[in-house]
Design a protein around this motif. Sequence first.
Motif, PDB file in Angstrom:
ATOM      1  N   GLU A   9      43.884  46.029  35.575  1.00 41.59           N
ATOM      2  CA  GLU A   9      42.459  45.117  35.764  1.00 41.59           C
ATOM      3  C   GLU A   9      41.366  46.417  35.620  1.00 41.59           C
ATOM      4  O   GLU A   9      40.228  46.348  35.456  1.00 41.59           O
ATOM      5  CB  GLU A   9      42.109  44.512  36.856  1.00 41.59           C
ATOM      6  CG  GLU A   9      42.927  43.138  36.873  1.00 41.59           C
ATOM      7  CD  GLU A   9      42.382  42.340  38.166  1.00 41.59           C
ATOM      8  OE1 GLU A   9      41.674  42.453  38.968  1.00 41.59           O
ATOM      9  OE2 GLU A   9      43.387  41.474  38.449  1.00 41.59           O
ATOM     10  N   ASN A  17      43.810  34.507  37.217  1.00 44.11           N
ATOM     11  CA  ASN A  17      42.523  34.655  38.173  1.00 44.11           C
ATOM     12  C   ASN A  17      41.452  33.942  37.383  1.00 44.11           C
ATOM     13  O   ASN A  17      40.448  34.555  36.679  1.00 44.11           O
ATOM     14  CB  ASN A  17      42.218  36.337  38.139  1.00 44.11           C
ATOM     15  CG  ASN A  17      43.259  37.177  38.853  1.00 44.11           C
ATOM     16  OD1 ASN A  17      44.473  36.859  38.798  1.00 44.11           O
ATOM     17  ND2 ASN A  17      42.891  38.015  39.522  1.00 44.11           N
ATOM     18  N   CYS A  51      38.233  44.294  48.110  1.00 41.37           N
ATOM     19  CA  CYS A  51      37.780  43.008  47.670  1.00 41.37           C
ATOM     20  C   CYS A  51      36.968  42.196  48.802  1.00 41.37           C
ATOM     21  O   CYS A  51      37.653  41.864  49.682  1.00 41.37           O
ATOM     22  CB  CYS A  51      39.165  42.121  47.055  1.00 41.37           C
ATOM     23  SG  CYS A  51      38.560  40.659  46.645  1.00 41.37           S
ATOM     24  N   HIS A  54      36.230  39.292  48.708  1.00 46.53           N
ATOM     25  CA  HIS A  54      36.598  38.185  48.753  1.00 46.53           C
ATOM     26  C   HIS A  54      37.944  37.868  49.733  1.00 46.53           C
ATOM     27  O   HIS A  54      37.767  37.140  50.445  1.00 46.53           O
ATOM     28  CB  HIS A  54      36.631  37.483  47.420  1.00 46.53           C
ATOM     29  CG  HIS A  54      35.687  37.607  46.480  1.00 46.53           C
ATOM     30  ND1 HIS A  54      34.351  36.928  46.664  1.00 46.53           N
ATOM     31  CD2 HIS A  54      35.384  38.569  45.294  1.00 46.53           C
ATOM     32  CE1 HIS A  54      33.499  37.352  45.603  1.00 46.53           C
ATOM     33  NE2 HIS A  54      34.070  38.311  44.866  1.00 46.53           N
ATOM     34  N   MET A  55      38.852  38.787  49.293  1.00 46.37           N
ATOM     35  CA  MET A  55      39.974  38.792  49.806  1.00 46.37           C
ATOM     36  C   MET A  55      39.825  39.210  51.325  1.00 46.37           C
ATOM     37  O   MET A  55      40.331  38.520  52.173  1.00 46.37           O
ATOM     38  CB  MET A  55      40.785  39.703  49.266  1.00 46.37           C
ATOM     39  CG  MET A  55      41.379  39.759  47.906  1.00 46.37           C
ATOM     40  SD  MET A  55      43.149  38.524  48.311  1.00 46.37           S
ATOM     41  CE  MET A  55      43.405  38.519  46.209  1.00 46.37           C
ATOM     42  N   VAL A 115      36.166  44.888  41.688  1.00 48.98           N
ATOM     43  CA  VAL A 115      36.744  45.921  42.688  1.00 48.98           C
ATOM     44  C   VAL A 115      37.397  46.979  41.728  1.00 48.98           C
ATOM     45  O   VAL A 115      37.292  48.231  41.750  1.00 48.98           O
ATOM     46  CB  VAL A 115      38.072  45.259  43.312  1.00 48.98           C
ATOM     47  CG1 VAL A 115      38.874  46.441  43.880  1.00 48.98           C
ATOM     48  CG2 VAL A 115      37.120  44.213  44.246  1.00 48.98           C
ATOM     49  N   VAL A 128      43.136  34.475  47.768  1.00 48.09           N
ATOM     50  CA  VAL A 128      41.711  33.915  47.263  1.00 48.09           C
ATOM     51  C   VAL A 128      41.597  32.421  46.634  1.00 48.09           C
ATOM     52  O   VAL A 128      42.871  32.095  46.541  1.00 48.09           O
ATOM     53  CB  VAL A 128      41.052  34.771  46.073  1.00 48.09           C
ATOM     54  CG1 VAL A 128      40.461  36.034  47.010  1.00 48.09           C
ATOM     55  CG2 VAL A 128      41.619  35.157  45.225  1.00 48.09           C
ATOM     56  N   CYS A 176      36.597  34.792  43.980  1.00 48.44           N
ATOM     57  CA  CYS A 176      36.969  35.979  42.824  1.00 48.44           C
ATOM     58  C   CYS A 176      35.883  36.456  41.922  1.00 48.44           C
ATOM     59  O   CYS A 176      35.439  35.345  41.073  1.00 48.44           O
ATOM     60  CB  CYS A 176      38.284  35.590  42.251  1.00 48.44           C
ATOM     61  SG  CYS A 176      38.588  36.845  40.892  1.00 48.44           S
ATOM     62  N   SER A 177      35.350  37.277  41.729  1.00 48.64           N
ATOM     63  CA  SER A 177      34.322  37.705  40.944  1.00 48.64           C
ATOM     64  C   SER A 177      34.735  37.474  39.307  1.00 48.64           C
ATOM     65  O   SER A 177      34.071  37.220  38.486  1.00 48.64           O
ATOM     66  CB  SER A 177      33.739  39.131  40.901  1.00 48.64           C
ATOM     67  OG  SER A 177      35.016  40.002  40.595  1.00 48.64           O
ATOM     68  N   CYS A 218      36.779  42.156  36.906  1.00 47.51           N
ATOM     69  CA  CYS A 218      36.881  42.323  38.225  1.00 47.51           C
ATOM     70  C   CYS A 218      35.862  43.393  39.073  1.00 47.51           C
ATOM     71  O   CYS A 218      36.313  44.411  38.673  1.00 47.51           O
ATOM     72  CB  CYS A 218      38.282  42.613  38.650  1.00 47.51           C
ATOM     73  SG  CYS A 218      38.428  43.086  40.524  1.00 47.51           S
ATOM     74  N   TYR A 257      46.508  42.271  49.122  1.00 49.56           N
ATOM     75  CA  TYR A 257      44.966  42.757  49.508  1.00 49.56           C
ATOM     76  C   TYR A 257      44.587  42.238  50.474  1.00 49.56           C
ATOM     77  O   TYR A 257      43.389  42.384  50.972  1.00 49.56           O
ATOM     78  CB  TYR A 257      44.110  42.467  48.227  1.00 49.56           C
ATOM     79  CG  TYR A 257      44.377  43.021  46.914  1.00 49.56           C
ATOM     80  CD1 TYR A 257      45.334  43.795  46.649  1.00 49.56           C
ATOM     81  CD2 TYR A 257      43.588  42.264  45.702  1.00 49.56           C
ATOM     82  CE1 TYR A 257      45.439  44.507  45.284  1.00 49.56           C
ATOM     83  CE2 TYR A 257      43.995  42.988  44.408  1.00 49.56           C
ATOM     84  CZ  TYR A 257      44.907  43.894  44.236  1.00 49.56           C
ATOM     85  OH  TYR A 257      44.910  44.557  43.113  1.00 49.56           O
TER      86      TYR A 257
HETATM   87 FE1  SF4 Z   1      39.106  38.905  42.086  1.00 52.34          FE
HETATM   88 FE2  SF4 Z   1      39.215  40.399  44.121  1.00 52.34          FE
HETATM   89 FE3  SF4 Z   1      41.220  40.189  42.563  1.00 52.34          FE
HETATM   90 FE4  SF4 Z   1      39.128  41.387  41.631  1.00 52.34          FE
HETATM   91  S1  SF4 Z   1      40.331  42.112  43.440  1.00 52.34           S
HETATM   92  S2  SF4 Z   1      40.467  39.857  40.745  1.00 52.34           S
HETATM   93  S3  SF4 Z   1      37.411  40.155  42.718  1.00 52.34           S
HETATM   94  S4  SF4 Z   1      40.344  38.732  43.933  1.00 52.34           S
END
Ligand code: SF4
Length: 320
Positions: free
Chosen positions: A211, A125, A276, A278-279, A185, A72, A97-98, A183, A37
């Motif tokens: 997810e 995660n 994402c 965060h990524m 995303v 992350v 990460c949410s 998550c 990501y």
């Molecule tokens: Fe966490 Fe981003 Fe992965 Fe979702 S996509 S699980 S928010 S790091």
Amino acid sequence: MFVNTLPSSKTNLPEDLFGAIAQLKQDLNAVILAHYYQEPDIQDIADYIGDSLGLSQQAARTQADVIVFAGVHFMAETAKILNPDKLVLLPDLAAGCSLADSCPPDAFAKFKEKYPDHLVISYINCTAEIKAMSDIICTSANAVQIVEQIPVEQPIIFAPDRNLGRYVMQKTGREMVLWQGSCIVHETFSEKKIVQLKMQHPEAEAIAHPECEPTVLRHASYIGSTTALLKYIQYSASQAFIVATEPGIIHQMQKVAPHKHFIPAPPFNNCACNECPHMRLNTLEKLYGCMKNQEPEITLPESTRLAALKPIQRMLEMSI
Ligand code: SF4
Ligand code: 13P
């Protein structure tokens, strides 16, 4: 929660950023591990790109002195748990990460108390504190395989992702107590828009990460971790795919199957919130900056590290 460390305040950027990073890699005896990501430039300079399982396996076996983790926080933390004597760098400490945030340690400890005879399997995660309260860690690549190895009479708590948990329950036929995390995303994909896309592109196969919500998963002909999705698009006879996961993976899909067509699954609204946030805090500039300054560094209390190490090692042993 974390401090955002921008390298540009401390670091003048060289003209050839790729060359400068390659030089720093040699000077530091560093390895760059990147998740799918990450932005394409970071993927292109990484020594290894993978899903969470592959990345933790690489972190467990690396001979490098420095691990630069382009991913992350929980991923870099896992690398540090496995490598207490190595310097582990994360380009931006704010890359959280949410899903990990949806499982606070205090609340999880209380939740666990309600099920004293349950084995705790936690998705990677999550924070080191949650790992430290778990019996086994899993990733999306091995969750089914790990649950299948647990005796049927043993009750299980699965945390923190309810969507992956539900998917594993469906695949294994096992009841599990689920922590209700998710998550941001993977929850953002619109079932309605995926159905519309399938009608517009009847030749395209929908594929999804576990997810995602069940309403999205039910339209997917293949469900798997990022690495599994990348493998699947290569051996499937289909020439087009609707991809329901973070679209960073499409960079690698296009590399391994340049003649095939990849359509990112759309989110509910019209923004780019299937990326994402965060990524995507990590950039090539921050990657250079963290190597140049040898910070920000991942640290954690030794007692937490040791407690979190056990369930990670169990996962690695059970994934061979
Ligand atoms: Fe966490 Fe981003 Fe992965 Fe979702 S996509 S699980 S928010 S790091
Ligand atoms: P995997 O790459 O392990 O499938 O995980 C996806 C993800 O959301 C990572 O944050």
